[in-house]
Design a protein around this motif. Structure first.
Motif, short mmCIF file in Angstrom:
data_model
loop_
_atom_site.label_atom_id
_atom_site.label_comp_id
_atom_site.label_asym_id
_atom_site.label_seq_id
_atom_site.Cartn_x
_atom_site.Cartn_y
_atom_site.Cartn_z
N THR A 17 0.77 -1.02 0.00
CA THR A 17 -0.14 -0.14 -0.10
C THR A 17 0.97 1.31 0.15
O THR A 17 0.79 2.34 -0.85
CB THR A 17 -1.12 -0.09 1.18
N GLU A 18 1.95 1.27 0.86
CA GLU A 18 2.62 2.36 0.92
C GLU A 18 3.62 2.48 -0.54
O GLU A 18 3.61 3.76 -1.14
CB GLU A 18 3.69 2.34 2.07
N ARG A 20 2.99 1.50 -3.61
CA ARG A 20 2.21 1.85 -4.55
C ARG A 20 1.32 3.12 -4.25
O ARG A 20 1.36 3.77 -5.48
CB ARG A 20 0.97 0.57 -4.64
N THR A 21 1.09 3.72 -3.35
CA THR A 21 0.48 4.92 -3.08
C THR A 21 1.39 5.95 -3.61
O THR A 21 1.36 6.93 -4.13
CB THR A 21 0.13 5.02 -1.69
N GLY A 24 1.37 6.69 -7.02
CA GLY A 24 0.42 7.10 -7.56
C GLY A 24 -0.45 5.96 -8.06
O GLY A 24 -1.27 6.08 -8.94
N GLN A 25 -0.07 4.58 -7.68
CA GLN A 25 -0.83 3.55 -8.03
C GLN A 25 -1.82 2.91 -7.06
O GLN A 25 -1.76 3.44 -5.67
CB GLN A 25 -0.03 2.29 -8.41
N GLU A 26 -2.94 2.21 -7.45
CA GLU A 26 -3.93 1.68 -6.23
C GLU A 26 -3.16 0.83 -5.58
O GLU A 26 -2.41 0.02 -5.87
CB GLU A 26 -5.07 1.00 -7.33
N PRO A 27 -3.64 0.73 -4.29
CA PRO A 27 -3.02 -0.17 -3.33
C PRO A 27 -3.57 -1.72 -3.58
O PRO A 27 -4.67 -1.61 -4.47
CB PRO A 27 -3.42 0.33 -1.99
N ARG A 79 -4.14 -5.45 -10.86
CA ARG A 79 -4.11 -4.98 -9.61
C ARG A 79 -3.72 -6.13 -8.40
O ARG A 79 -4.42 -6.97 -8.81
CB ARG A 79 -5.31 -4.21 -9.09
#
Length: 139
Positions: A17-18, A20-21, A24-27, A79
């Protein structure tokens, strides 16, 4: 399909999550495949999306319907997906269905939310998300 213990799954989810965020990507999409009533009343990890593998009253999996629902929620098949159920059994079938549908990064939580049954037929006493003391919420 990657098989992650509850602790590994939580650490992976946080790191991904960290990462990918920051890009700028979806977690990763965290999916609870249990029936909605199970997820709400037994408890569930925070941030999980409930997409049942099967639902009452039929209790019959529909792999095509499930994969389509996950794809809609994920926004695509690339994803990363993390699956959880009660004991880690339903997620194996659900994960296989997602892989057959073309999902490229499927992970599942070994032992699930409640874990295996002990000698007294009780859950959450040997292993699983709750047993490991990981974050969860209940309705």
């Amino acid at each position: 399909m990657r098989h992650l213990t509850p602790t590994e799954a939580w650490a992976w989810l946080q790191a991904e999550t960290e990462s990918r965020t920051a890009l700028g990507q979806e977690p990763p999409l965290f999916v609870d495949v249990r029936m909605e009533i199970e997820s709400l009343y037994v408890g569930r990890p925070p941030g999980v999306e409930n997409i049942p593998w099967y639902e009452y009253p039929d209790l019959t999996p529909d792999a095509t319907r499930f994969a389509a629902a996950v794809e809609r929620e994920a926004g695509g098949r690339d994803r990363p997906i993390l699956l959880i159920c009660r004991s880690g059994k339903r997620t194996l079938d659900a994960g296989t269905a997602l892989e057959k549908a073309g999902f490229t990064a499927v992970n599942h939580v070994v032992h699930g939310f409640e874990g295996d049954l002990n000698e007294s037929f009780k859950r959450s006493t040997l292993n699983g998300w709750r047993f490991e003391g990981l974050p969860w919420e209940q309705m």
